[in-house]
Structure formats: structure tokens, C-alpha cells
Design an enzyme around this catalytic site. Sequence first.
Site, mmCIF file in Angstrom:
data_model
loop_
_atom_site.group_PDB
_atom_site.id
_atom_site.type_symbol
_atom_site.label_atom_id
_atom_site.label_comp_id
_atom_site.label_asym_id
_atom_site.label_seq_id
_atom_site.Cartn_x
_atom_site.Cartn_y
_atom_site.Cartn_z
ATOM 1 N N HIS A 1 0.820 -1.223 0.000
ATOM 2 C CA HIS A 1 0.000 0.000 0.000
ATOM 3 C C HIS A 1 0.853 1.273 0.000
ATOM 4 O O HIS A 1 0.312 2.368 -0.149
ATOM 5 C CB HIS A 1 -0.933 0.051 1.207
ATOM 6 N N ASP B 1 -2.754 -10.621 -2.320
ATOM 7 C CA ASP B 1 -3.330 -10.132 -1.060
ATOM 8 C C ASP B 1 -4.813 -9.785 -1.285
ATOM 9 O O ASP B 1 -5.203 -9.422 -2.403
ATOM 10 C CB ASP B 1 -2.556 -8.874 -0.644
ATOM 11 N N ASP C 1 -4.382 -12.800 3.451
ATOM 12 C CA ASP C 1 -5.623 -12.366 4.102
ATOM 13 C C ASP C 1 -6.873 -12.624 3.252
ATOM 14 O O ASP C 1 -7.981 -12.285 3.664
ATOM 15 C CB ASP C 1 -5.544 -10.888 4.529
HETATM 16 ZN ZN LIG Z 1 -4.102 -7.175 2.836
#
Ligand SMILES: [Zn+2]
Length: 315
Positions: free
Chosen positions: A132, A169, A250
Amino acid sequence: MSTAFYSPAQCRLHEMGRGHPECPQRLDAIQDHLLATGLDGVLDYRDAPVVTPEQLARAHSSGYVSEVRDLMAQAELEADGGLHAVDPDTSIGAGTHAAALYAAGAAVAATDAVIDGLAANAFCAVRPPGHHATRTESMGFCFFNNVAVAARHALDVRGLQRVAIIDFDVHHGNGTEDIIAGDERVLMCSIFQHPLYPYSGDVPKGVNMVNVPVPPYTRGPEVRSVIDEMWMPALESFQPQMIFISAGFDAHREDDLGQLGLVEADYAWITRRLVDLAERHAGGRIVSCLEGGYNLSALARSVAAHLRVLAGVTA
Ligand SMILES: [Zn+2]
């Protein structure tokens, strides 16, 4: 040749407060599971140096690098252990500086080890995660974009001409996209839940992006078929000389930060696809870096499934 494994002790020093899901125990859970399953015995544990400002500046603006490093260095000196929030979920504490520098340093060292033929491939069990972090901004638990820094090192320093970045992810890797959109030496293929934080990725920012947003509650069989339909033809024609993986776990069914339904067998399947691709085009070269994954048990089991395929362990 073996699978190199990097997990600098300093990556456990970064803490963002009691109850925060991005916690040092994530790395403990991975290491405990590797020991319990005997997988530690097939991995080549390696040390890494810190990343340099020059290496960071291949993915981030030099102004951002010096600003964040100053904030981190200041927090490192504070005796009260206070946290400095950079967004509502992301904070700098006393251990953040060392953790962030070693996490990115590990990704670069793994890249060198694989290119130099010292390891067949490599996994970096590091934190803070990176995908990110944009060229100029920390967000979403991320400060330095470990994978983007490593990919640019492979291109700019080691002379590779084409690399792929794969991101599975559950969250869109907006930071990596921000850094590498328009860099046609890189093909980025991602799959992520949409809508979900950071609410981006549905419209790709560059022609070198293959973004696959999927709705909540998508499970393994659908994920596998969209990967075969959307990623694999683009990757086959791009012919990457090396593959970087933003390995977030995740999207696991047991992880509460997203609502996708992957299980360990799906991570093994995705890894197999990438290993086969790397063998066809990239001399087997893969560097995989941990991103998310917050259910400790599911994280550890998923990393083990990923590592078994990377290391060629069939049992
Ligand atoms: Zn994540």
C-alpha cells in the site's frame, strides 16, 4: 539449490499498539509452524542488511524517503515509546525504523541471491508489509514498498529487462500500482476483493496492469479460473525474466480482514502456477515477500503451503 528464507529479527520490533492485527506475533506464528512441520529444515535461512536510501529512491521519491526516515529515527530515540500515526491504522513507533529498513533490505538481498544463483527462489517473512506504500505516501500498515524496491533493483541495478509482480493479497496493491504503472518493464497481475480497502484497482492505472477485482465471498475455484483466464495469458506473452510476489494471505477463508474464501490448497495451486511460469521463462527466479495475513493460524498454514511448493517439497 534451495529456497532462501529471510526473516530479520528486527522485523519483530515494529508495534502499532495493543490489539493491532499487523503485529510481531504474525512472524512468530510462521516460524513456530515451520519448526513444528519440519519445513525449517529444508529452507536456507539467510541474513540481510538494511536497505539503502538509494535503493528506496528507486521506488519512492527521495523527499518521501528522507521525511519518513527522519520520523522513524525520531521515534526510535523517544523514551516513552509513543506512536506517531500516519493514517488511522498505521503508526510509527520505536521499532519501526529498524523493521522497515530490514524488511526492504531483505527483499533486495533475496533478489541478489536469486539472480546470483545462490538460491533457486526466496521468501521474505518480513513486516511492515509494503504494497500500500505509494511513491510518496505511507498507508495501510505500509511504509516502504518492499516488492517495488526489489523489482526496481532487479531492473535498474541487476540489468533485467522484464519482471512480473504478482499480488494475491485480499487488498488491492495500490502502492505498487502507483509506483510501477506505466513502467513497461514490469507486468503487474493482481487479484483482490472489491469493494474493500483501499477501494481502488477497479480501473487499472496503466497498460502494464492486469487487475482482477472479485466480489466478497468469491472462493478458490472461481479465483483459480480467473487467474487462468486473466493472468496467465498476459504473463506467458510478457515472458518475465523474474517474478516478484506480494504474498498476502488475508484472502484466506478464516481471515477477518477480508471476505474471500481461499484455503491453503488454493495458495499452493497459485504458487504452482507461478513456479511453472518461472521455470518456463525466468530460470525459476522468484522472490516472494509477505504482505497481509492476520489470522495467525491460517497465516502460518498458508505460508507453509506456499513454501512447500517454492521449495519443491512434495510430501
Ligand atoms: Zn491485505
